[in-house]
Design a protein around this motif. Structure first.
Motif, PDB file in Angstrom:
ATOM      1  N   ALA A   1      30.807  66.668  43.504  1.00  0.00           N
ATOM      2  CA  ALA A   1      29.921  65.546  43.852  1.00  0.00           C
ATOM      3  C   ALA A   1      29.873  64.539  42.703  1.00  0.00           C
ATOM      4  O   ALA A   1      29.948  63.321  42.917  1.00  0.00           O
ATOM      5  CB  ALA A   1      28.520  66.065  44.170  1.00  0.00           C
ATOM      6  N   ALA A   2      29.767  65.030  41.459  1.00  0.00           N
ATOM      7  CA  ALA A   2      29.711  64.138  40.293  1.00  0.00           C
ATOM      8  C   ALA A   2      31.029  63.378  40.136  1.00  0.00           C
ATOM      9  O   ALA A   2      31.035  62.187  39.820  1.00  0.00           O
ATOM     10  CB  ALA A   2      29.402  64.942  39.029  1.00  0.00           C
ATOM     11  N   ARG A   3      32.146  64.056  40.399  1.00  0.00           N
ATOM     12  CA  ARG A   3      33.458  63.406  40.297  1.00  0.00           C
ATOM     13  C   ARG A   3      33.561  62.260  41.318  1.00  0.00           C
ATOM     14  O   ARG A   3      34.011  61.161  40.999  1.00  0.00           O
ATOM     15  CB  ARG A   3      34.576  64.428  40.538  1.00  0.00           C
ATOM     16  CG  ARG A   3      35.968  63.944  40.141  1.00  0.00           C
ATOM     17  CD  ARG A   3      37.069  64.861  40.660  1.00  0.00           C
ATOM     18  NE  ARG A   3      37.134  64.924  42.110  1.00  0.00           N
ATOM     19  CZ  ARG A   3      37.629  63.958  42.879  1.00  0.00           C
ATOM     20  NH1 ARG A   3      38.100  62.861  42.345  1.00  0.00           N
ATOM     21  NH2 ARG A   3      37.634  64.091  44.193  1.00  0.00           N
TER      22      ARG A   3
ATOM     23  N   GLY B   1      33.175  56.095  42.351  1.00  0.00           N
ATOM     24  CA  GLY B   1      32.595  55.011  43.143  1.00  0.00           C
ATOM     25  C   GLY B   1      32.417  55.359  44.608  1.00  0.00           C
ATOM     26  O   GLY B   1      32.147  54.492  45.436  1.00  0.00           O
ATOM     27  N   ALA B   2      32.534  56.658  44.941  1.00  0.00           N
ATOM     28  CA  ALA B   2      32.359  57.078  46.340  1.00  0.00           C
ATOM     29  C   ALA B   2      30.881  57.330  46.641  1.00  0.00           C
ATOM     30  O   ALA B   2      30.054  57.439  45.721  1.00  0.00           O
ATOM     31  CB  ALA B   2      33.172  58.339  46.599  1.00  0.00           C
TER      32      ALA B   2
ATOM     33  N   GLY C   1      23.813  58.577  47.996  1.00  0.00           N
ATOM     34  CA  GLY C   1      23.905  58.260  46.585  1.00  0.00           C
ATOM     35  C   GLY C   1      25.170  57.534  46.176  1.00  0.00           C
ATOM     36  O   GLY C   1      26.248  57.753  46.729  1.00  0.00           O
ATOM     37  N   ALA C   2      24.990  56.635  45.192  1.00  0.00           N
ATOM     38  CA  ALA C   2      26.121  55.958  44.549  1.00  0.00           C
ATOM     39  C   ALA C   2      25.750  55.731  43.086  1.00  0.00           C
ATOM     40  O   ALA C   2      24.558  55.726  42.741  1.00  0.00           O
ATOM     41  CB  ALA C   2      26.395  54.616  45.217  1.00  0.00           C
ATOM     42  N   ASP C   3      26.756  55.524  42.248  1.00  0.00           N
ATOM     43  CA  ASP C   3      26.532  55.175  40.847  1.00  0.00           C
ATOM     44  C   ASP C   3      25.788  53.836  40.794  1.00  0.00           C
ATOM     45  O   ASP C   3      26.328  52.806  41.200  1.00  0.00           O
ATOM     46  CB  ASP C   3      27.890  55.068  40.137  1.00  0.00           C
ATOM     47  CG  ASP C   3      27.752  54.757  38.645  1.00  0.00           C
ATOM     48  OD1 ASP C   3      26.664  54.350  38.198  1.00  0.00           O
ATOM     49  OD2 ASP C   3      28.767  54.923  37.931  1.00  0.00           O
ATOM     50  N   ALA C   4      24.550  53.848  40.283  1.00  0.00           N
ATOM     51  CA  ALA C   4      23.705  52.647  40.300  1.00  0.00           C
ATOM     52  C   ALA C   4      24.225  51.546  39.375  1.00  0.00           C
ATOM     53  O   ALA C   4      23.757  50.414  39.436  1.00  0.00           O
ATOM     54  CB  ALA C   4      22.268  53.008  39.918  1.00  0.00           C
ATOM     55  N   ARG C   5      25.208  51.866  38.513  1.00  0.00           N
ATOM     56  CA  ARG C   5      25.759  50.841  37.602  1.00  0.00           C
ATOM     57  C   ARG C   5      27.011  50.199  38.162  1.00  0.00           C
ATOM     58  O   ARG C   5      27.581  49.291  37.550  1.00  0.00           O
ATOM     59  CB  ARG C   5      26.098  51.502  36.249  1.00  0.00           C
ATOM     60  CG  ARG C   5      24.898  52.160  35.587  1.00  0.00           C
ATOM     61  CD  ARG C   5      25.325  53.206  34.594  1.00  0.00           C
ATOM     62  NE  ARG C   5      26.140  54.255  35.234  1.00  0.00           N
ATOM     63  CZ  ARG C   5      26.514  55.385  34.648  1.00  0.00           C
ATOM     64  NH1 ARG C   5      26.139  55.637  33.404  1.00  0.00           N
ATOM     65  NH2 ARG C   5      27.247  56.267  35.290  1.00  0.00           N
TER      66      ARG C   5
ATOM     67  N   VAL D   1      27.629  50.495  44.994  1.00  0.00           N
ATOM     68  CA  VAL D   1      26.327  50.171  45.588  1.00  0.00           C
ATOM     69  C   VAL D   1      26.521  49.344  46.857  1.00  0.00           C
ATOM     70  O   VAL D   1      25.832  49.557  47.868  1.00  0.00           O
ATOM     71  CB  VAL D   1      25.425  49.440  44.567  1.00  0.00           C
ATOM     72  CG1 VAL D   1      24.139  48.962  45.224  1.00  0.00           C
ATOM     73  CG2 VAL D   1      25.122  50.343  43.376  1.00  0.00           C
ATOM     74  N   ALA D   2      27.497  48.445  46.828  1.00  0.00           N
ATOM     75  CA  ALA D   2      27.789  47.640  48.025  1.00  0.00           C
ATOM     76  C   ALA D   2      28.177  48.542  49.192  1.00  0.00           C
ATOM     77  O   ALA D   2      27.816  48.274  50.344  1.00  0.00           O
ATOM     78  CB  ALA D   2      28.904  46.648  47.736  1.00  0.00           C
ATOM     79  N   ARG D   3      28.867  49.642  48.884  1.00  0.00           N
ATOM     80  CA  ARG D   3      29.256  50.580  49.954  1.00  0.00           C
ATOM     81  C   ARG D   3      28.032  51.200  50.631  1.00  0.00           C
ATOM     82  O   ARG D   3      28.083  51.555  51.809  1.00  0.00           O
ATOM     83  CB  ARG D   3      30.153  51.698  49.394  1.00  0.00           C
ATOM     84  CG  ARG D   3      31.545  51.220  49.144  1.00  0.00           C
ATOM     85  CD  ARG D   3      32.528  52.333  48.761  1.00  0.00           C
ATOM     86  NE  ARG D   3      33.702  51.653  48.254  1.00  0.00           N
ATOM     87  CZ  ARG D   3      34.101  51.640  46.981  1.00  0.00           C
ATOM     88  NH1 ARG D   3      33.455  52.351  46.072  1.00  0.00           N
ATOM     89  NH2 ARG D   3      35.138  50.945  46.618  1.00  0.00           N
TER      90      ARG D   3
END
Ligand code: TXA
Ligand code: MG
Length: 313
Positions: free
Chosen positions: A17-19, A24-25, A38-42, A47-49
């Motif tokens: 999950a972390a990978r 960016g998934a 969840g998505a990487d907030a940075r 985030v657009a996804r």
């Protein structure tokens, strides 16, 4: 329709999950309230996804999930109100809206251009493990298509989002069952959305009453869109009798197709709310719901039910 990958609740699942998040998934993760998308907030693209997968209007800001207060303070300006509430309820079903730091590194899409951002420290052990393994902030709205019923099981997520989500970290059913309470903690505290921590408990920790926001307020919170959390069927509230052809949802000593809590326990009712709505909605019949008391978690339950019953456009 292809299915999202199911990741097990062990180290191999968390590592994967972390990978995926680093790539960016989108990963659906269990929290104590509901499943988050969840998505990487940075990462702007990631985030657009989220907005794309939810079909969500892009002006609706997201909640940033972090492992602890220390991490939260790297993204927001901390306040005395935040301190009181976080020490009483974090980790847990409480989201705090606070001023965004200029150097936060949070993708602008997360806060939808506002000068504030919503942060939450989830209590769910898998959410905690994933946050620590990932080592960064996770932006996550509830893992449902915009306007539909929130997911409290991995199956709800798979049914609602399908291949729009890369993977689902399987934590079984969510124990609380309604989303977090959201408090604007920039000042003396006002309640933006009733949720998993009852307003009475928030007020006790604060030592004073909460201010209340209504839908007319300048900040547009999607939880505040009138028709939200909506099943496909129509919903009739405060039903004291059942009509022909209805799929019925009881509370307390009421004979019904499904019962939120036969013993009248509001905590149990919150945990069952979205799951029972999903099940009754699958029958294709109009849904009728028995009255639910307004105290404690009843405020959040009635809030979600009134949105489910609101007229649709
Ligand atoms: O329990 C929860 O809160 C779940 C889990 C996944 O953590 N998340 C959740 O997210 O319910 P979502 O996106 O469905 O709802 C987030 C709410 C929205 O009503 C949004 O408008 C509000 O948080 N929000 C986010 N940032 C805000 C801000 N800066 N000011 C006011 N409201 C904000
Ligand atoms: Mg939601």
């Amino acid at each position: 329709m292809s299915h999202p990958l199911r990741l097990s609740a062990d180290q191999s699942g968390i590592t994967e999950a972390a990978r995926l998040l680093r790539d960016g998934a989108l990963v659906a993760l269990p929290t104590e309230t509901v499943y988050g998308l969840g998505a990487d907030a940075r990462n702007d693209r990631a985030v657009a996804r989220i907005f794309e997968a939810k079909g969500r209007p892009s002006f609706n800001p997201l909640i940033v999930h972090v492992p602890d207060v220390e991490a939260a303070r790297t993204y927001v300006h901390w306040t005395q109100t935040a301190d009181l509430l976080a020490s009483a309820f974090w980790p847990g079903a409480l989201t705090l809206v606070l001023p965004l730091r200029a150097d936060s590194g949070i993708a602008p899409l997360v806060s939808a251009g506002l000068s504030t951002v919503a942060v939450r420290v989830p209590a769910h052990p898998l959410a905690q493990k994933l946050l620590r393994e990932f080592g960064g902030p996770i932006a996550a709205p509830s893992a449902n298509r915009s306007g539909q019923i929130s997911p409290t099981t991995p199956d709800h997520v798979a049914q609602g989002l399908g291949a729009r989500v890369a993977a689902i970290l399987d934590g079984g059913p969510c124990p609380v069952g309604v989303e977090s309470s959201i408090v604007d903690a920039t000042g003396t505290a006002s309640l933006l959305r009733p949720g998993g921590i009852p307003a009475e408990a928030l007020e006790q920790a604060l030592g004073h009453p909460l201010g209340m926001r209504d839908g007319a307020d300048a900040i547009s919170a999607p939880g505040q869109l009138r028709s939200h959390y909506a099943p496909s069927a129509t919903v009739r509230l405060n039903a004291t009798d059942w009509r022909e052809g209805e799929a019925t949802l009881g509370f307390g000593k009421v004979a019904a197709d499904l019962n939120l809590s036969p013993s009248g326990d509001l905590t149990e009712a919150a945990a069952n709310l979205f799951g029972h709505l999903h099940t009754l909605d699958a029958s294709g019949r109009p849904i009728a719901v028995a009255p639910i008391p307004m105290h404690g978690l009843g405020a959040a339950i009635n809030d979600r039910l009134s949105r489910a019953a609101a007229p649709r456009d």
